[in-house]
Design a protein around this motif. Structure first.
Motif, PDB file in Angstrom:
ATOM      1  N   ALA A   1     -20.873   7.005  15.886  1.00 34.56           N
ATOM      2  CA  ALA A   1     -20.768   8.300  15.207  1.00 34.56           C
ATOM      3  C   ALA A   1     -20.397   9.430  16.151  1.00 34.56           C
ATOM      4  N   THR A   2     -20.961   9.445  17.358  1.00 35.14           N
ATOM      5  CA  THR A   2     -20.660  10.545  18.269  1.00 35.14           C
ATOM      6  C   THR A   2     -19.220  10.491  18.776  1.00 35.14           C
ATOM      7  N   GLU A   3     -18.637   9.304  18.775  1.00 37.94           N
ATOM      8  CA  GLU A   3     -17.230   9.181  19.156  1.00 37.94           C
ATOM      9  C   GLU A   3     -16.325   9.715  18.045  1.00 37.94           C
ATOM     10  N   ARG A   4     -16.682   9.438  16.802  1.00 38.30           N
ATOM     11  CA  ARG A   4     -15.823   9.815  15.670  1.00 38.30           C
ATOM     12  C   ARG A   4     -16.127  11.201  15.119  1.00 38.30           C
ATOM     13  N   TYR A   5     -17.375  11.637  15.242  1.00 38.73           N
ATOM     14  CA  TYR A   5     -17.788  12.930  14.692  1.00 38.73           C
ATOM     15  C   TYR A   5     -18.513  13.719  15.787  1.00 38.73           C
ATOM     16  N   PRO A   6     -17.758  14.276  16.722  1.00 39.95           N
ATOM     17  CA  PRO A   6     -18.370  14.885  17.916  1.00 39.95           C
ATOM     18  C   PRO A   6     -19.288  16.068  17.624  1.00 39.95           C
TER      19      PRO A   6
ATOM     20  N   ILE B   1      -0.322   1.843   6.531  1.00 40.44           N
ATOM     21  CA  ILE B   1      -1.775   2.009   6.506  1.00 40.44           C
ATOM     22  C   ILE B   1      -2.420   0.883   5.701  1.00 40.44           C
ATOM     23  N   ILE B   2      -1.848   0.580   4.541  1.00 39.26           N
ATOM     24  CA  ILE B   2      -2.386  -0.480   3.688  1.00 39.26           C
ATOM     25  C   ILE B   2      -2.284  -1.839   4.383  1.00 39.26           C
ATOM     26  N   LYS B   3      -1.163  -2.075   5.063  1.00 41.79           N
ATOM     27  CA  LYS B   3      -1.001  -3.332   5.812  1.00 41.79           C
ATOM     28  C   LYS B   3      -2.094  -3.460   6.875  1.00 41.79           C
ATOM     29  N   TYR B   4      -2.362  -2.354   7.569  1.00 43.89           N
ATOM     30  CA  TYR B   4      -3.417  -2.362   8.584  1.00 43.89           C
ATOM     31  C   TYR B   4      -4.774  -2.648   7.940  1.00 43.89           C
ATOM     32  N   LEU B   5      -5.041  -2.036   6.798  1.00 43.22           N
ATOM     33  CA  LEU B   5      -6.309  -2.268   6.099  1.00 43.22           C
ATOM     34  C   LEU B   5      -6.447  -3.726   5.682  1.00 43.22           C
ATOM     35  N   GLU B   6      -5.384  -4.300   5.141  1.00 42.68           N
ATOM     36  CA  GLU B   6      -5.430  -5.689   4.694  1.00 42.68           C
ATOM     37  C   GLU B   6      -5.668  -6.652   5.848  1.00 42.68           C
ATOM     38  N   GLU B   7      -5.260  -6.266   7.043  1.00 46.74           N
ATOM     39  CA  GLU B   7      -5.445  -7.120   8.220  1.00 46.74           C
ATOM     40  C   GLU B   7      -6.779  -6.886   8.919  1.00 46.74           C
ATOM     41  N   ASN B   8      -7.421  -5.742   8.637  1.00 47.03           N
ATOM     42  CA  ASN B   8      -8.618  -5.375   9.409  1.00 47.03           C
ATOM     43  C   ASN B   8      -9.835  -5.007   8.571  1.00 47.03           C
ATOM     44  N   PHE B   9      -9.782  -5.213   7.241  1.00 50.74           N
ATOM     45  CA  PHE B   9     -10.887  -4.745   6.403  1.00 50.74           C
ATOM     46  C   PHE B   9     -12.202  -5.464   6.673  1.00 50.74           C
ATOM     47  N   THR B  10     -12.172  -6.603   7.342  1.00 57.46           N
ATOM     48  CA  THR B  10     -13.425  -7.310   7.644  1.00 57.46           C
ATOM     49  C   THR B  10     -14.140  -6.745   8.874  1.00 57.46           C
ATOM     50  N   ASP B  11     -13.548  -5.743   9.521  1.00 56.96           N
ATOM     51  CA  ASP B  11     -14.195  -5.061  10.645  1.00 56.96           C
ATOM     52  C   ASP B  11     -15.277  -4.143  10.089  1.00 56.96           C
ATOM     53  N   SER B  12     -16.523  -4.411  10.418  1.00 58.68           N
ATOM     54  CA  SER B  12     -17.638  -3.659   9.823  1.00 58.68           C
ATOM     55  C   SER B  12     -17.665  -2.194  10.247  1.00 58.68           C
TER      56      SER B  12
ATOM     57  N   LEU C   1      -9.783   4.836  11.017  1.00 58.54           N
ATOM     58  CA  LEU C   1      -8.399   4.613  10.593  1.00 58.54           C
ATOM     59  C   LEU C   1      -7.534   5.815  10.960  1.00 58.54           C
ATOM     60  N   ALA C   2      -8.068   7.006  10.739  1.00 62.89           N
ATOM     61  CA  ALA C   2      -7.326   8.221  11.086  1.00 62.89           C
ATOM     62  C   ALA C   2      -7.056   8.283  12.588  1.00 62.89           C
ATOM     63  N   GLN C   3      -8.049   7.937  13.391  1.00 67.74           N
ATOM     64  CA  GLN C   3      -7.867   7.923  14.848  1.00 67.74           C
ATOM     65  C   GLN C   3      -6.797   6.923  15.246  1.00 67.74           C
ATOM     66  N   HIS C   4      -6.784   5.768  14.595  1.00 70.59           N
ATOM     67  CA  HIS C   4      -5.811   4.721  14.933  1.00 70.59           C
ATOM     68  C   HIS C   4      -4.383   5.200  14.715  1.00 70.59           C
ATOM     69  N   PHE C   5      -4.167   5.944  13.623  1.00 74.57           N
ATOM     70  CA  PHE C   5      -2.810   6.384  13.297  1.00 74.57           C
ATOM     71  C   PHE C   5      -2.491   7.796  13.793  1.00 74.57           C
ATOM     72  N   GLY C   6      -3.468   8.435  14.432  1.00 69.31           N
ATOM     73  CA  GLY C   6      -3.222   9.770  14.968  1.00 69.31           C
ATOM     74  C   GLY C   6      -3.228  10.864  13.924  1.00 69.31           C
ATOM     75  N   PHE C   7      -3.935  10.629  12.813  1.00 72.86           N
ATOM     76  CA  PHE C   7      -4.062  11.628  11.753  1.00 72.86           C
ATOM     77  C   PHE C   7      -5.384  12.358  11.885  1.00 72.86           C
TER      78      PHE C   7
ATOM     79  N   PHE D   1     -10.145   6.479  -0.232  1.00 69.97           N
ATOM     80  CA  PHE D   1     -10.084   5.451   0.812  1.00 69.97           C
ATOM     81  C   PHE D   1     -11.231   4.460   0.700  1.00 69.97           C
ATOM     82  N   ILE D   2     -12.465   4.947   0.547  1.00 68.47           N
ATOM     83  CA  ILE D   2     -13.622   4.046   0.536  1.00 68.47           C
ATOM     84  C   ILE D   2     -13.576   3.124  -0.677  1.00 68.47           C
ATOM     85  N   GLU D   3     -13.044   3.612  -1.793  1.00 69.72           N
ATOM     86  CA  GLU D   3     -12.906   2.755  -2.977  1.00 69.72           C
ATOM     87  C   GLU D   3     -11.903   1.630  -2.702  1.00 69.72           C
ATOM     88  N   TYR D   4     -10.813   1.980  -2.056  1.00 68.93           N
ATOM     89  CA  TYR D   4      -9.782   0.981  -1.759  1.00 68.93           C
ATOM     90  C   TYR D   4     -10.316  -0.067  -0.783  1.00 68.93           C
ATOM     91  N   LEU D   5     -10.998   0.405   0.268  1.00 64.57           N
ATOM     92  CA  LEU D   5     -11.567  -0.507   1.264  1.00 64.57           C
ATOM     93  C   LEU D   5     -12.609  -1.430   0.625  1.00 64.57           C
TER      94      LEU D   5
END
Length: 255
Positions: free
Chosen positions: A73-78, A156-167, A174-180, A197-201
């Protein structure tokens, strides 16, 4: 104009969460409890929706404890103010393990007066700072859409489909990964897909969970496989998605 600060309580003991809600006169402190989580895993999944300014975090939780949650959390929400709650036998462990910007440590069982004292200190800190979530939103609003044009929603959807099992996957990571900015991504994702987003995930995870359930796999294994290793949170997601409990679904398919 006074800001109303948003509080999240993260503790695997429902009675502890309920007691904290009831013990503090939140309105008088210009605060509100906007949500709870029974584990770090659940908290990571819902924190972007709740947008808390303050999080009370129990150190001893299953599947993702307070230390691991705090690191993430401190990394993502400073700007998130984290207050660690710990039993006395875990106090030194908390002190040693969290070399992170934790605002304070509180011993359980906690005393109302001590909680209020800590919250007064938090309030002074937050009053002296700009509203983090509002700043993030405004910054996202003034960034030209063309700035993000190199990444489309299909990527973004392709990335989610490949990584959605990451807890640990959530909107912020996801935003950090894509620079958003997370605020921009949230708006863009809803506009392009029609879903939050959370509904889709969660839908991705539950579709896989249904397939796993059809083979009669135990719930704790299915939960881990789809990226929600907290079986209680997984159970709630599964029932919301299918309308029946995991065990009833398995019984209906396998029996």
């Amino acid at each position: 104009m006074n800001r109303k600060y948003r509080v999240m309580i993260i503790d695997d003991e429902e009675s502890a969460r309920r007691l904290m809600r009831a013990a503090i006169k939140w309105d008088l402190m210009n605060m509100e409890v906007v949500g709870e989580a029974a584990s770090g895993i659940e908290a990571i999944n819902i924190i972007d929706e709740l947008r808390p300014d303050i999080a009370f975090v129990d150190i001893s939780m299953p599947f993702m404890d307070g230390i691991e949650f705090t690191e993430t959390a401190t990394e993502r929400y400073p700007n998130l103010v984290i207050i660690i709650m710990t039993a006395i036998d875990k106090f030194e462990y908390a002190r040693k393990c969290v070399s992170l910007p934790v605002f304070d440590y509180m011993l359980k069982p906690m005393v109302r007066e001590e909680i209020e004292q800590v919250l007064e200190k938090v309030k002074k800190k937050l009053d002296a700072e700009p509203d983090y979530w509002e700043t993030v939103k405004k910054e996202a609003d003034i960034v030209p859409e063309s700035f993000y044009a190199s990444t489309d929603t299909d990527q973004i959807i392709k990335y989610l489909e490949e990584n959605f099992t990451d807890s640990k996957l959530n909107l912020a990571s996801l935003a950090q990964h894509f620079g958003f900015s997370a605020s921009y991504l949230s708006r863009k994702f809803k506009a392009d897909t029609g879903k939050k987003f959370i509904e889709y995930l969660t839908d991705l995870r539950m579709k896989k969970a249904v397939k796993i359930a059809e083979s009669g796999v135990k719930m704790y294994r299915a939960a881990a496989e789809v990226g929600i290793p907290d079986p209680n949170y997984f159970s709630r997601c599964f029932k919301k998605y299918t309308g029946v409990s995991y065990s009833d679904y398995v019984a209906g398919k396998v029996g």
